[in-house]
Design a protein around this motif. Structure first.
Motif, PDB file in Angstrom:
ATOM      1  N   ILE A   1      -5.516  12.947  -4.091  1.00 14.03           N
ATOM      2  CA  ILE A   1      -5.329  12.676  -2.421  1.00 14.03           C
ATOM      3  C   ILE A   1      -3.936  11.934  -1.873  1.00 14.03           C
ATOM      4  O   ILE A   1      -3.629  11.634  -1.411  1.00 14.03           O
ATOM      5  CB  ILE A   1      -6.919  11.848  -2.542  1.00 14.03           C
ATOM      6  CG1 ILE A   1      -7.833  12.258  -3.245  1.00 14.03           C
ATOM      7  CG2 ILE A   1      -6.808  10.891  -1.622  1.00 14.03           C
ATOM      8  CD1 ILE A   1      -9.285  11.688  -2.869  1.00 14.03           C
ATOM      9  N   MET A   2      -3.537  11.226  -2.954  1.00 11.32           N
ATOM     10  CA  MET A   2      -2.532   9.885  -2.646  1.00 11.32           C
ATOM     11  C   MET A   2      -1.296  10.748  -2.314  1.00 11.32           C
ATOM     12  O   MET A   2      -0.934  10.460  -1.311  1.00 11.32           O
ATOM     13  CB  MET A   2      -2.076   8.772  -3.999  1.00 11.32           C
ATOM     14  CG  MET A   2      -3.218   7.383  -3.866  1.00 11.32           C
ATOM     15  SD  MET A   2      -3.635   6.805  -2.449  1.00 11.32           S
ATOM     16  CE  MET A   2      -4.729   6.627  -3.019  1.00 11.32           C
TER      17      MET A   2
ATOM     18  N   PHE B   1      10.316   7.331  12.564  1.00 13.06           N
ATOM     19  CA  PHE B   1      10.681   6.292  13.010  1.00 13.06           C
ATOM     20  C   PHE B   1      11.239   5.925  12.288  1.00 13.06           C
ATOM     21  O   PHE B   1      12.333   5.214  13.137  1.00 13.06           O
ATOM     22  CB  PHE B   1       8.982   5.496  11.725  1.00 13.06           C
ATOM     23  CG  PHE B   1       9.191   4.008  12.460  1.00 13.06           C
ATOM     24  CD1 PHE B   1       9.141   3.366  13.334  1.00 13.06           C
ATOM     25  CD2 PHE B   1       9.418   3.728  10.836  1.00 13.06           C
ATOM     26  CE1 PHE B   1       9.305   1.908  13.877  1.00 13.06           C
ATOM     27  CE2 PHE B   1       8.859   1.773  10.767  1.00 13.06           C
ATOM     28  CZ  PHE B   1       9.574   1.407  12.124  1.00 13.06           C
ATOM     29  N   PHE B   2      11.326   6.305  10.545  1.00 12.88           N
ATOM     30  CA  PHE B   2      13.204   5.807  10.504  1.00 12.88           C
ATOM     31  C   PHE B   2      14.090   6.396  11.331  1.00 12.88           C
ATOM     32  O   PHE B   2      15.298   5.680  11.304  1.00 12.88           O
ATOM     33  CB  PHE B   2      13.177   5.734   8.770  1.00 12.88           C
ATOM     34  CG  PHE B   2      13.038   4.510   7.902  1.00 12.88           C
ATOM     35  CD1 PHE B   2      12.827   3.407   8.239  1.00 12.88           C
ATOM     36  CD2 PHE B   2      10.800   5.207   7.660  1.00 12.88           C
ATOM     37  CE1 PHE B   2      12.344   1.924   7.666  1.00 12.88           C
ATOM     38  CE2 PHE B   2      10.578   4.106   6.736  1.00 12.88           C
ATOM     39  CZ  PHE B   2      11.286   2.916   6.326  1.00 12.88           C
TER      40      PHE B   2
ATOM     41  N   ILE C   1      -2.131  12.264   1.429  1.00 10.93           N
ATOM     42  CA  ILE C   1      -1.977  11.082   2.592  1.00 10.93           C
ATOM     43  C   ILE C   1      -0.187  11.030   2.372  1.00 10.93           C
ATOM     44  O   ILE C   1       0.449  10.945   3.196  1.00 10.93           O
ATOM     45  CB  ILE C   1      -2.683   9.187   1.578  1.00 10.93           C
ATOM     46  CG1 ILE C   1      -3.968  10.187   1.809  1.00 10.93           C
ATOM     47  CG2 ILE C   1      -2.147   8.467   2.458  1.00 10.93           C
ATOM     48  CD1 ILE C   1      -4.627   8.810   1.245  1.00 10.93           C
TER      49      ILE C   1
ATOM     50  N   THR D   1       5.422  10.897  10.183  1.00  9.85           N
ATOM     51  CA  THR D   1       6.479  10.062  11.289  1.00  9.85           C
ATOM     52  C   THR D   1       6.791   8.670  10.288  1.00  9.85           C
ATOM     53  O   THR D   1       7.178   8.356  11.421  1.00  9.85           O
ATOM     54  CB  THR D   1       4.748   9.454  11.224  1.00  9.85           C
ATOM     55  OG1 THR D   1       3.873   8.716  10.458  1.00  9.85           O
ATOM     56  CG2 THR D   1       3.507   9.962  12.459  1.00  9.85           C
ATOM     57  N   ALA D   2       6.908   8.833   9.345  1.00 11.97           N
ATOM     58  CA  ALA D   2       7.154   7.521   8.978  1.00 11.97           C
ATOM     59  C   ALA D   2       9.218   8.482   8.990  1.00 11.97           C
ATOM     60  O   ALA D   2      10.142   7.696   9.396  1.00 11.97           O
ATOM     61  CB  ALA D   2       7.263   7.697   7.359  1.00 11.97           C
TER      62      ALA D   2
ATOM     63  N   MET E   1       3.616  10.855  17.107  1.00  8.81           N
ATOM     64  CA  MET E   1       2.399   9.371  16.516  1.00  8.81           C
ATOM     65  C   MET E   1       1.644  10.451  16.471  1.00  8.81           C
ATOM     66  O   MET E   1      -0.105  10.288  15.701  1.00  8.81           O
ATOM     67  CB  MET E   1       2.975   8.417  16.330  1.00  8.81           C
ATOM     68  CG  MET E   1       4.410   8.387  15.412  1.00  8.81           C
ATOM     69  SD  MET E   1       4.754   6.862  15.008  1.00  8.81           S
ATOM     70  CE  MET E   1       6.084   7.107  14.254  1.00  8.81           C
TER      71      MET E   1
ATOM     72  N   PRO F   1       0.740  -1.308  -0.105  1.00 10.85           N
ATOM     73  CA  PRO F   1       0.004  -0.009  -0.319  1.00 10.85           C
ATOM     74  C   PRO F   1       0.907   1.051   0.157  1.00 10.85           C
ATOM     75  O   PRO F   1       0.588   2.238  -0.649  1.00 10.85           O
ATOM     76  CB  PRO F   1      -0.605   0.016   1.007  1.00 10.85           C
ATOM     77  CG  PRO F   1      -0.678  -1.730   1.709  1.00 10.85           C
ATOM     78  CD  PRO F   1       0.546  -2.018   1.048  1.00 10.85           C
ATOM     79  N   PHE F   2       1.814   1.227   0.820  1.00 11.70           N
ATOM     80  CA  PHE F   2       2.522   2.787   0.485  1.00 11.70           C
ATOM     81  C   PHE F   2       3.651   2.329  -1.203  1.00 11.70           C
ATOM     82  O   PHE F   2       3.339   3.702  -2.126  1.00 11.70           O
ATOM     83  CB  PHE F   2       4.002   2.185   1.839  1.00 11.70           C
ATOM     84  CG  PHE F   2       3.934   2.499   3.054  1.00 11.70           C
ATOM     85  CD1 PHE F   2       3.915   3.722   3.557  1.00 11.70           C
ATOM     86  CD2 PHE F   2       4.026   1.708   4.212  1.00 11.70           C
ATOM     87  CE1 PHE F   2       3.660   3.629   4.885  1.00 11.70           C
ATOM     88  CE2 PHE F   2       2.992   1.214   4.825  1.00 11.70           C
ATOM     89  CZ  PHE F   2       2.923   2.535   5.885  1.00 11.70           C
TER      90      PHE F   2
ATOM     91  N   PRO G   1      -5.232  15.059   9.551  1.00 12.92           N
ATOM     92  CA  PRO G   1      -6.160  14.048   9.530  1.00 12.92           C
ATOM     93  C   PRO G   1      -7.449  14.545   8.933  1.00 12.92           C
ATOM     94  O   PRO G   1      -8.691  14.022   7.726  1.00 12.92           O
ATOM     95  CB  PRO G   1      -6.407  12.821  10.506  1.00 12.92           C
ATOM     96  CG  PRO G   1      -4.544  13.336  11.375  1.00 12.92           C
ATOM     97  CD  PRO G   1      -4.917  14.741  10.792  1.00 12.92           C
TER      98      PRO G   1
ATOM     99  N   MET H   1       1.372   3.854  -2.685  1.00  8.43           N
ATOM    100  CA  MET H   1       1.202   5.435  -2.622  1.00  8.43           C
ATOM    101  C   MET H   1       1.329   6.046  -2.779  1.00  8.43           C
ATOM    102  O   MET H   1       1.040   7.592  -3.819  1.00  8.43           O
ATOM    103  CB  MET H   1       0.954   5.687  -1.014  1.00  8.43           C
ATOM    104  CG  MET H   1       0.338   6.922  -0.188  1.00  8.43           C
ATOM    105  SD  MET H   1       0.232   5.817   1.681  1.00  8.43           S
ATOM    106  CE  MET H   1       1.344   6.754   2.068  1.00  8.43           C
TER     107      MET H   1
ATOM    108  N   ASN I   1      -1.167  11.692  14.440  1.00  6.70           N
ATOM    109  CA  ASN I   1      -2.425  11.334  13.773  1.00  6.70           C
ATOM    110  C   ASN I   1      -4.144  11.250  14.001  1.00  6.70           C
ATOM    111  O   ASN I   1      -5.063  10.588  13.499  1.00  6.70           O
ATOM    112  CB  ASN I   1      -2.588   9.164  13.339  1.00  6.70           C
ATOM    113  CG  ASN I   1      -1.147   9.089  12.669  1.00  6.70           C
ATOM    114  OD1 ASN I   1      -1.084   9.837  12.117  1.00  6.70           O
ATOM    115  ND2 ASN I   1      -0.270   8.544  12.318  1.00  6.70           N
TER     116      ASN I   1
ATOM    117  N   ILE J   1      -7.198  14.740   5.089  1.00 12.76           N
ATOM    118  CA  ILE J   1      -7.498  13.878   4.075  1.00 12.76           C
ATOM    119  C   ILE J   1      -9.357  13.146   4.589  1.00 12.76           C
ATOM    120  O   ILE J   1      -9.130  12.664   3.185  1.00 12.76           O
ATOM    121  CB  ILE J   1      -7.032  12.865   4.683  1.00 12.76           C
ATOM    122  CG1 ILE J   1      -5.308  13.331   4.566  1.00 12.76           C
ATOM    123  CG2 ILE J   1      -6.406  11.613   4.213  1.00 12.76           C
ATOM    124  CD1 ILE J   1      -4.048  12.788   4.822  1.00 12.76           C
TER     125      ILE J   1
ATOM    126  N   THR K   1       1.993  11.337   6.046  1.00 15.06           N
ATOM    127  CA  THR K   1       2.737  10.327   5.959  1.00 15.06           C
ATOM    128  C   THR K   1       4.080  11.005   6.740  1.00 15.06           C
ATOM    129  O   THR K   1       4.733   9.776   7.577  1.00 15.06           O
ATOM    130  CB  THR K   1       2.169   9.065   5.370  1.00 15.06           C
ATOM    131  OG1 THR K   1       0.800   8.648   5.347  1.00 15.06           O
ATOM    132  CG2 THR K   1       2.483   7.743   6.275  1.00 15.06           C
TER     133      THR K   1
END
Lengths: 274, 297
Positions: free
Chosen positions: A243-244, A258-259, A247, A254-255, A204, A23-24, A226, A27, A208, A229, A251
């Motif tokens: 829209i993608m 995270f990384f 998104i 937070t991504a 996060m 899905p990523f 949010p 997207m 979100n 979206i 994202t």
């Protein structure tokens, strides 16, 4: 036999990873394609990224939503880890029977679903709206206040405080530091990783958060990412590429967090159940 | 404790300082969790529209017992719970056992990939899933190209498939999250236990059920309780993928409370009554889960 097992293991994990990532990928690829091509199922990167970005900026208030989300998330995170770490430290270092009872009562709040709170919370903030608009409905403060303090975060800091060497508290007292001085000058710098993990988790969930802002924030200029979206996604003739892209942009923070801080994040999650 | 070794005056002073450390947190939780809970209880005995509420005793609770929409939402939520939570927990356990093998290559990649869904917002991934599972969406296109299905599946608009879509979505988002807890617990199990079992000739299958599962029981309990609470609070996905439809086929309790309060004519009293039903269900289910896990000891 052994070989079959290995093939199964790699096969299974490979498929699971593919399903998780797909899905990523879709997207990101779709964000570079025209809406029509997305519906046709195009899986290759296109050249429509810039146009999608232009349309996104023209048709939505992306900048405002991003800045609203950033303000809310950053302030919430700073206050949340400050209040929860003070409490977690307080519960562990100044332990007493009475405090244990209070702590257990606080933990009960983790069982209360937000659905049970949203109506009374909405009414609480609606009641002060006229007298103090700063705290009332449609204000950032109203979004932040109920989410700043969670029993989970206090629990998390209390668990970590158990690993904090108590000798250092004694040493601080002998050196003549006040109790808050010990907390700020010794505990906080020593527990940097714990703070990092707590900050990631809080940022996060704040970034979100959807249901409470959906209830509280009503004017378009207060909308968070949010909400933006969700609005884009509910249209009848959706522009898929646009829209993608929205998104992907939502994202990214937070991504990235995270990384960059994956180790702390995983350690933080694990620390919470030990 | 430390305080016992110190003088009385210091102990009293410390007690004061101790309370001041926890004061703000206690006040915030009291104000934004426990006070609203009491308010909700009072509200649940009131009826009226918007701000005009008056006490009507048990009438909301009587209405609840005959409310078909409520029971539909309750039934949907339990279907998600009974099907999705076990699937997800077994899947997460299985993946974490595979990943726990220290000789496995690309471990870091697999772990990161499977955990990745957890960084997305519920709204963002819901919108992505809504398009992936559309009637003309990519999933149907791919399944048809692979000749697995002849006609497109009505993922979003058929009552049965809509529920399946929600279940697939939640499983995608949360399996990696639970996996991390199992992985950390697995790493705490002493490897010599497995070696001893291997020498005794226990198969991997037997090792899994006789060693891994019993050792992980507390974590399995923890994750099943948090997943249960999470599922009972389901909102973002349903609203953004199916809007609760078709009909009320995917409506969750949280969404029903939201609708009662903010979508239809605001009936805060009745919404509070419905919300108390979730509180009671969560308490009951958590007690059962503790019981079940405790009895097997």
């Amino acid at each position: 036999m052994k070989k079959a097992k290995r093939i199964f293991t790699y096969g299974f994990l490979g498929v699971a990873s593919f399903i998780s990532i797909f899905p990523f990928l879709w997207m990101v690829v779709s964000a570079t394609n025209k809406s029509v091509e997305v519906t046709k199922g195009r899986l290759l990167p296109g050249t429509y990224l810039i146009q999608n970005f232009k349309h996104l900026l023209e048709s939505t208030d992306l900048g405002t939503a991003l800045s609203n989300s950033a303000k809310i998330s950053v302030i919430t995170t700073v206050l949340a880890i400050l209040i929860a770490s003070l409490a977690g430290y307080g519960f562990e270092i100044f332990r007493s029977k009475a405090k244990d009872v209070v702590f257990n009562i606080l933990l009960l709040s983790m069982m209360i679903p937000f659905a049970a709170l949203m109506v009374p919370l909405y009414r609480m903030f609606a009641n002060v709206s006229d007298a103090a608009p700063f705290f009332g409905i449609d204000s950032k403060v109203a979004v932040m206040l109920p989410t700043i303090t969670t029993a989970f975060l206090i629990f998390f800091f209390r668990q970590s405080s158990k690993m904090f060497p108590k000798d250092m508290v004694e040493a601080g007292r002998i050196d003549g530091l006040s109790e808050f001085g010990i907390f700020v000058k010794i505990f906080m710098p020593t527990m940097k990783t714990t703070y990092a993990a707590a900050a990631i988790i809080t940022f996060m969930s704040s970034w979100n958060n959807y249901l409470w802002p959906l209830i509280v924030l009503q004017s378009p200029e207060q909308k968070t990412i949010p909400l933006l979206i969700s609005n884009l996604g509910s249209g009848y003739a959706p522009d898929y590429g646009l829209i993608m892209l929205a998104i992907v942009i939502a994202t990214l923070p937070t991504a990235l967090v995270f990384f960059l801080m994956q180790k702390h994040f995983v350690a933080g999650m694990m620390g919470s159940v030990k | 404790m430390k305080a016992d070794r110190q003088g009385m005056s210091i102990r009293v002073k410390n007690a004061f300082t101790g309370w001041s450390f926890i004061l703000i947190a206690v006040l915030m939780i009291a104000a934004f969790y426990f006070y609203p809970m009491i308010q909700a209880l009072i509200l649940s005995f009131k009826t009226g529209r918007g701000a005009n509420l008056s006490f009507t005793g048990w009438s909301n609770y009587e209405r609840l017992l005959t409310d078909k929409t409520f029971f539909t939402a309750l039934k949907n939520t339990f279907i998600y719970l009974i099907i999705q939570v076990p699937i997800m927990i077994i899947l997460a356990l299985f993946i974490s056992v595979l990943l726990n093998d220290s000789k496995l290559k690309f471990r870091g990649f697999f772990r990161t990939a499977i955990f990745l869904p957890c960084v997305t917002s519920l709204v963002a991934y819901s919108v992505v899933f809504k398009y992936l599972f559309g009637t003309n969406g990519l999933i149907n296109t791919m399944l048809m190209k692979l000749s697995i299905i002849g006609t497109p599946i009505e993922w979003i608009t058929d009552p049965f498939w809509a529920k399946i879509t929600i279940i697939i979505a939640i499983t995608w988002r949360w399996t990696g999250y639970n996996m991390i807890f199992y992985l950390s617990a697995l790493q705490n199990i002493d490897n010599s236990i497995y070696e001893a079992a291997r020498i005794d000739g226990a198969s991997s299958f037997k090792q899994f059920f006789k060693i891994t599962i019993p050792m992980l029981k507390p974590i399995i309990l923890f994750t099943s309780i948090t997943s249960t609470i999470g599922t009972l609070q389901l909102f973002d996905e349903v609203l953004n993928i199916t809007k609760g439809g078709p009909g009320n086929a995917t409506l969750s309790i949280s969404q029903y409370i939201y609708n009662l309060s903010f979508k239809y004519t605001a009936d805060f009293g009745y919404a509070a009554t419905v919300s108390y039903s979730i509180v009671l269900i969560i308490v009951a289910l958590s007690l059962i889960q503790f019981r079940v896990a405790g009895d097997r000891k």
